[in-house]
Write an enzyme that holds these catalytic residues in place. Structure first.
Site, mmCIF file in Angstrom:
data_model
loop_
_atom_site.group_PDB
_atom_site.id
_atom_site.type_symbol
_atom_site.label_atom_id
_atom_site.label_comp_id
_atom_site.label_asym_id
_atom_site.label_seq_id
_atom_site.Cartn_x
_atom_site.Cartn_y
_atom_site.Cartn_z
ATOM 1 C CG HIS A 39 -0.116 0.117 2.518
ATOM 2 N ND1 HIS A 39 0.417 -0.977 3.158
ATOM 3 C CD2 HIS A 39 0.246 1.205 3.240
ATOM 4 C CE1 HIS A 39 1.074 -0.567 4.228
ATOM 5 N NE2 HIS A 39 0.993 0.756 4.301
ATOM 6 C CG HIS A 121 7.886 4.543 0.385
ATOM 7 N ND1 HIS A 121 7.666 5.624 1.217
ATOM 8 C CD2 HIS A 121 7.960 3.457 1.193
ATOM 9 C CE1 HIS A 121 7.622 5.201 2.469
ATOM 10 N NE2 HIS A 121 7.797 3.885 2.493
#
Length: 170
Positions: A39, A121
């Site tokens: 995620h 990220h």
């Protein structure tokens, strides 16, 4: 309860991110993140009291965010915790605005913890033995998003797991 707000990738992208995690794990070692855990964290809230968590559930369910598309085009690492990730080489103004809006509202409701720097990220590995990603193949993925999720992180006999508590309007 331990909470964070995140974007979850579409299934096809999640599968591709899993392939990148396999590649990175084969070269860097460490602990590979399970596909279902991949995620983009927008706001890590840490430990939150149950009453405040219920308020956050209502807030997230009523939230509508502008649809966007995030480009993942680079590898990176965070040395101290040994994290290997995939993300953007350049800042993404739409994601930065979304993250800033979230923290503005969260801080107004008494939550603290806004990071001094936001580096979008997806963590692929933790405790990597090697952090050298220079010879890794080029990445060029597109992540369309239109919803975010309030997620609870908990640990059980299987390790760290996540449970979605609320999804924004989409």
């Amino acid at each position: 309860m331990r909470l964070f707000i995140a974007l979850n990738p579409p299934d096809e992208l999640r599968a591709r991110l899993g392939e990148l995690a396999d590649f990175a794990h084969a070269r860097c070692g460490g602990r590979r993140m399970p596909d279902e855990s991949l995620h983009l964290t927008l706001a890590f809230l840490g430990e939150v009291e149950e009453a405040q968590a219920l308020e956050l559930v209502e807030w997230v369910q009523g939230l509508a965010i502008a649809p966007g598309k995030w480009r993942l085009d680079g590898w990176g690492c965070f040395k101290r915790p040994g994290i290997v990730w995939v993300g953007s080489q350049a800042p993404d103004p739409a994601l930065e605005a979304l993250q800033s809006m979230l923290w503005h509202t969260l801080e107004a409701h008494g939550l603290a913890g806004r990071p001094t720097r936001f580096i979008p990220h997806v963590t692929l590995l933790r405790r990597a033995v090697s952090l050298d990603t220079r010879s890794f193949p080029e990445v060029d993925l597109s992540w369309p998003y239109r919803q975010l999720e309030l997620i609870q992180s908990f640990t059980d006999g299987c390790g760290a797991r996540y449970r979605t508590l609320a999804v924004s309007q989409g």
